[in-house]
Design an enzyme around this catalytic site. Sequence first.
Site, PDB file in Angstrom:
ATOM      1  N   ASP A 170       0.881  -1.296   0.072  1.00 52.89           N
ATOM      2  CA  ASP A 170       0.011  -0.045  -0.031  1.00 52.89           C
ATOM      3  C   ASP A 170       0.778   1.331   0.008  1.00 52.89           C
ATOM      4  O   ASP A 170       2.119   1.221   0.263  1.00 52.89           O
ATOM      5  CB  ASP A 170      -1.053  -0.112   1.191  1.00 52.89           C
ATOM      6  CG  ASP A 170      -0.147  -0.552   2.642  1.00 52.89           C
ATOM      7  OD1 ASP A 170       0.826  -0.441   2.521  1.00 52.89           O
ATOM      8  OD2 ASP A 170      -1.199  -0.955   3.366  1.00 52.89           O
ATOM      9  N   ASN A 218      -7.186  -2.935  14.582  1.00 45.88           N
ATOM     10  CA  ASN A 218      -8.517  -3.127  14.281  1.00 45.88           C
ATOM     11  C   ASN A 218      -8.874  -4.144  13.281  1.00 45.88           C
ATOM     12  O   ASN A 218      -9.866  -4.357  12.566  1.00 45.88           O
ATOM     13  CB  ASN A 218      -9.173  -1.768  13.474  1.00 45.88           C
ATOM     14  CG  ASN A 218      -8.214  -1.440  12.049  1.00 45.88           C
ATOM     15  OD1 ASN A 218      -7.606  -2.068  11.688  1.00 45.88           O
ATOM     16  ND2 ASN A 218      -8.894  -0.404  11.428  1.00 45.88           N
ATOM     17  N   HIS A 259      -7.093  -4.789  10.360  1.00 48.27           N
ATOM     18  CA  HIS A 259      -6.999  -4.566   8.783  1.00 48.27           C
ATOM     19  C   HIS A 259      -5.758  -5.390   8.417  1.00 48.27           C
ATOM     20  O   HIS A 259      -4.862  -5.522   9.292  1.00 48.27           O
ATOM     21  CB  HIS A 259      -6.685  -3.008   8.629  1.00 48.27           C
ATOM     22  CG  HIS A 259      -5.788  -2.328   8.998  1.00 48.27           C
ATOM     23  ND1 HIS A 259      -5.627  -1.037   8.941  1.00 48.27           N
ATOM     24  CD2 HIS A 259      -4.536  -2.790   9.307  1.00 48.27           C
ATOM     25  CE1 HIS A 259      -4.592  -0.475   9.248  1.00 48.27           C
ATOM     26  NE2 HIS A 259      -3.830  -1.772   9.552  1.00 48.27           N
ATOM     27  N   GLU A 295      -9.493  -1.761   5.576  1.00 49.53           N
ATOM     28  CA  GLU A 295     -10.187  -1.578   6.699  1.00 49.53           C
ATOM     29  C   GLU A 295     -11.222  -2.111   7.062  1.00 49.53           C
ATOM     30  O   GLU A 295     -11.631  -2.981   6.089  1.00 49.53           O
ATOM     31  CB  GLU A 295     -10.586   0.036   6.833  1.00 49.53           C
ATOM     32  CG  GLU A 295      -9.371   0.902   6.567  1.00 49.53           C
ATOM     33  CD  GLU A 295      -8.248   0.918   7.911  1.00 49.53           C
ATOM     34  OE1 GLU A 295      -8.254   0.245   8.682  1.00 49.53           O
ATOM     35  OE2 GLU A 295      -7.783   1.990   8.065  1.00 49.53           O
TER      36      GLU A 295
END
Length: 272
Positions: free
Chosen positions: A66, A135, A137, A142
């Site tokens: 990314d 979280n 991801h 996400e």
Amino acid sequence: MFVIIKDDYEAVSLEAAKLVTDRLRRKPNLVLGLATGSTPLGLYRELIRRHQLGLDFSKITTFNLDEYVGLPRTHEQSYYRFMWDNLFSHINANPRYVHILDGMTTDINAHCEWYEDEIRKAGGLDLQLLGIGANGHIAFNEPGSSLGSRTRVKTLTPTTREDNARFFGGIDKVPRYALTMGVGTVMEAKELLLIASGEGKAEAIRAAVEGPLTAMVPASIIQMHRKATVIIDKAAASKLQGEYAETLEDAMLIHPPTSEAEIAAQGDQANS
Ligand code: PGA
């Protein structure tokens, strides 16, 4: 899925480096997916040390997961800079075969399609390295990301921006969007290696490894992968219920174990 639990971060980094070395030894022209963040730093340091001993990266092709939208490659928080500072400047990977998404692209859709094409043209990812967000991801997929998604632009959640604020000196400076390989792109890799360390990742690891498969924890998709290895320290493993292996050798994931002499011999072979 194989889960390997090590004592601490250093041991996680070393074990992950053993797996990467083993795969590189079997296939010198490995197509390697790479990750950024604090977690892979120890692994990259160990790969650099092994390169100094002779481990050869000259034939690898790499794809990063990314990149932030709107950061030029020269920006000190761009993942391009991260990869050059922390890995590529110190090993002999051929820059022609290094791929990192361009956060300054003027045509996001075309750029993301190009990235997918390049992965396909390289013959697909042999081994994809992954971190995990607190979280759940993977890359910048996400919670709520489609489990079939491809490379595209994603809005970063407040949690992720908060987590990364430490690098930018404040949440306001963290970009709001990122380009990221999709969950589907990651799942097509022939092998996955997820690493995590610290108490702060324990809940995400529990949900990814033992929780139900759900788009709300994109990392839980690794339960569906036919060859995934999770290497974590005791703190990150503290919420797991199952019994897991302590070494790659125990899990029969590498053999024979990679000794320093073997790394040096591989370098000699590659250079001859
Ligand atoms: P970290 O990030 O390695 O900095 O904890 C991992 C991730 O968000 O994927």
